[in-house]
Design a protein around this motif. Structure first.
Motif, PDB file in Angstrom:
ATOM      1  N   ASN A   1      -2.526   4.919  -0.256  1.00 54.65           N
ATOM      2  CA  ASN A   1      -3.853   4.318  -0.366  1.00 54.65           C
ATOM      3  C   ASN A   1      -4.070   3.566  -1.681  1.00 54.65           C
ATOM      4  OD1 ASN A   1      -4.614   5.306   2.174  1.00 54.65           O
ATOM      5  ND2 ASN A   1      -5.341   7.233   1.300  1.00 54.65           N
TER       6      ASN A   1
ATOM      7  N   VAL B   1      -3.348   0.098  -3.511  1.00 61.80           N
ATOM      8  CA  VAL B   1      -2.971  -1.273  -3.161  1.00 61.80           C
ATOM      9  C   VAL B   1      -2.508  -2.005  -4.411  1.00 61.80           C
ATOM     10  CG1 VAL B   1      -3.751  -3.454  -2.159  1.00 61.80           C
ATOM     11  CG2 VAL B   1      -4.617  -1.286  -1.274  1.00 61.80           C
TER      12      VAL B   1
ATOM     13  N   THR C   1       0.846  -1.193   0.000  1.00 64.13           N
ATOM     14  CA  THR C   1       0.000   0.000   0.000  1.00 64.13           C
ATOM     15  C   THR C   1       0.880   1.241   0.000  1.00 64.13           C
ATOM     16  OG1 THR C   1      -1.689  -1.194   1.263  1.00 64.13           O
ATOM     17  CG2 THR C   1      -1.867   1.216   1.171  1.00 64.13           C
TER      18      THR C   1
END
Length: 450
Positions: free
Chosen positions: A300, A302, A297
């Motif tokens: 934010n 992934v 991550t």
């Protein structure tokens, strides 16, 4: 007469206006004839790809450190040096550790001498115990004999008392000798323990001395050297890294960051191609060997690490290079396909109608209409609308179901579309001229304004 002429001129002017409007309308309709650019539907292949970026790394990388602190005395390997397992690659100054080994050996000799002394003390204690037991037996016989003589009145009472005192003294000496024997045994066991402790300390010193010679744990190539001669390294909670050795540079791997939206389409064994900036004209091939489950991550976003195995026999690929990877997730040949531009096309008349309806409805109705427009023609997954030309040259919608796509073309699984049909991809009418004609009044109207 004058009134008739006046009415006549009014009628003539009226007819001229009507004729001008009719002529302008026909001219506008003729100028606004829609023209479209079409592409034939054909059969071919589609390769669906997932693109990502990654970093090239050796399959096995060994970080060579040190378990002891000291000063680097010599280096026997450098960048790009080929090393073998067990080969000496660095030397830490061993002077302190050699002194510790000598001290450990001296402590061992001292402990062994103490052990010999303890064994001698044990032997002496055992001899004293035997001597005390003999004395007890001798005094016991003397006491028994004096008791018999006392009963016969041969000896005096003092003689009997002396023999009894001698016996009691001998028994006490035997207890003392027995206690000394137990103490000697304890001292012997302690001396043995000290010998083992000295041996263990010596092994530690010898091991630390051995650690001053840094050896390569594997066969490979040195790709990084982090120390120089004379530099002090401190091995505290974490061993400092002296060298980084790649076990085999002929086999490399690409660690790619695949987004979570695409990771579901990746499978082990899929083919992959990639390019690097150093050789932009060369396309390298590999295969997906592992899909790591640990998420990565960053801000934010992934991603997941997808490992691609690569053959690097020519050693063109270097550790740390950035690779632009394309993973082949689907491949079909001989299928019906259309350009994706046909999926984005909508006739201008449909756009105007949709805009008019949206502004005609209220806010709630506009939202419903928008949702209905989005769901139109999508009763099942992959269902879309495209436009083809009818016999009279007007666009007609055709519903199709799409399959895989490569970003430029999409597969047509089913629908009223056949090979050789032409689909509309672009509107090519002169919109600028039509806009100017719409905004400008007819010439005769402008003349009347004057």
């Amino acid at each position: 007469m004058v009134k008739r002429k006046k009415y006549l001129w009014v009628v003539i002017i009226f007819l001229i206006i009507i004729g001008g409007l009719f002529f302008y309308k026909k001219s506008s309709e003729r100028d606004s004839v829609q023209r479209y650019r079409t592409v034939k539907v054909e059969r071919g292949e589609i390769r669906s790809l997932v693109t990502a970026t990654g970093t090239i790394n050796p399959v096995i990388t060994v970080l060579v450190g040190t378990q002891v602190s000291g000063t680097i005395k010599a280096l026997y390997a450098d960048f790009n040096s080929r090393v073998k397992a067990g080969q000496v690659i660095a030397q830490i100054d061993p002077a302190i550790f050699e002194a510790q080994v000598e001290q450990g050996r001296a402590n061992l000799l001292n402990a062994q001498a103490m052990l010999s002394s303890a064994r001698a003390n044990l032997f002496n204690a055992e001899a004293n115990l035997k001597k005390a037991e003999i004395a007890v037996a001798d005094t016991k016989r003397t006491l028994d004999r004096n008791i018999e003589l006392m009963e016969k009145g041969v000896i005096a009472q003092a003689t009997l008392d002396t023999s009894r005192a001698n016996y009691d003294s001998a028994v006490a000496q035997r207890e003392i000798a027995l206690a000394q024997l137990e103490a000697a045994k304890s001292q012997l066991e302690s001396a043995k323990a000290q010998v083992e402790q000295a041996k263990a300390s010596l092994r530690i010193y010898e091991t630390n001395l051995k650690y001053t010679t840094i050896r390569s744990p594997v066969n490979g190539i040195v790709i990084s050297r982090n120390v120089d001669v004379g530099q002090t390294v401190a091995a505290s909670l974490q061993a400092p890294t002296l060298f980084t050795i790649a076990k085999d540079l002929t086999q490399m791997q690409v660690d790619t960051n695949v987004s979570e939206a695409d990771i579901g389409r990746i499978a082990i064994g899929q083919e992959a191609t990639f390019t690097v900036d150093a050789y932009p004209e060369v396309v390298f091939k590999g295969r997906v060997s592992d899909i790591r489950n640990a998420p990565i991550t960053v801000q934010n976003v992934v991603t997941y690490d997808v490992v691609i195995q690569v053959d690097n026999r020519d050693l063109k690929l270097k550790p740390g290079m950035t690779a632009n990877v394309s993973i082949l997730v689907a491949h079909k040949d001989g299928i019906l396909k259309i350009p994706n531009a046909a999926l984005r096309f909508r006739p201008s008349s449909v756009k105007k109608e949709a805009t008019t309806k949206q502004w005609a409805f209220g806010s709630v109705d506009r939202q419903k209409y928008s949702q209905g427009a989005k769901s139109f023609g999508k009763e099942q997954p992959g269902s879309r609308l495209i436009w083809v030309l009818s016999q009279d040259g007007k666009p007609v919608p055709v519903k199709i179901i799409l399959g895989i796509t490569d970003g430029n073309f999409s597969e047509v699984i089913s629908g009223d579309l056949k090979e050789g049909m032409e689909v509309i991809v672009e509107e090519t009418s002169d919109k600028k001229a039509r806009t100017q004609q719409t905004q400008s009044p007819p010439p005769f109207v402008r003349g009347m304004g004057k």
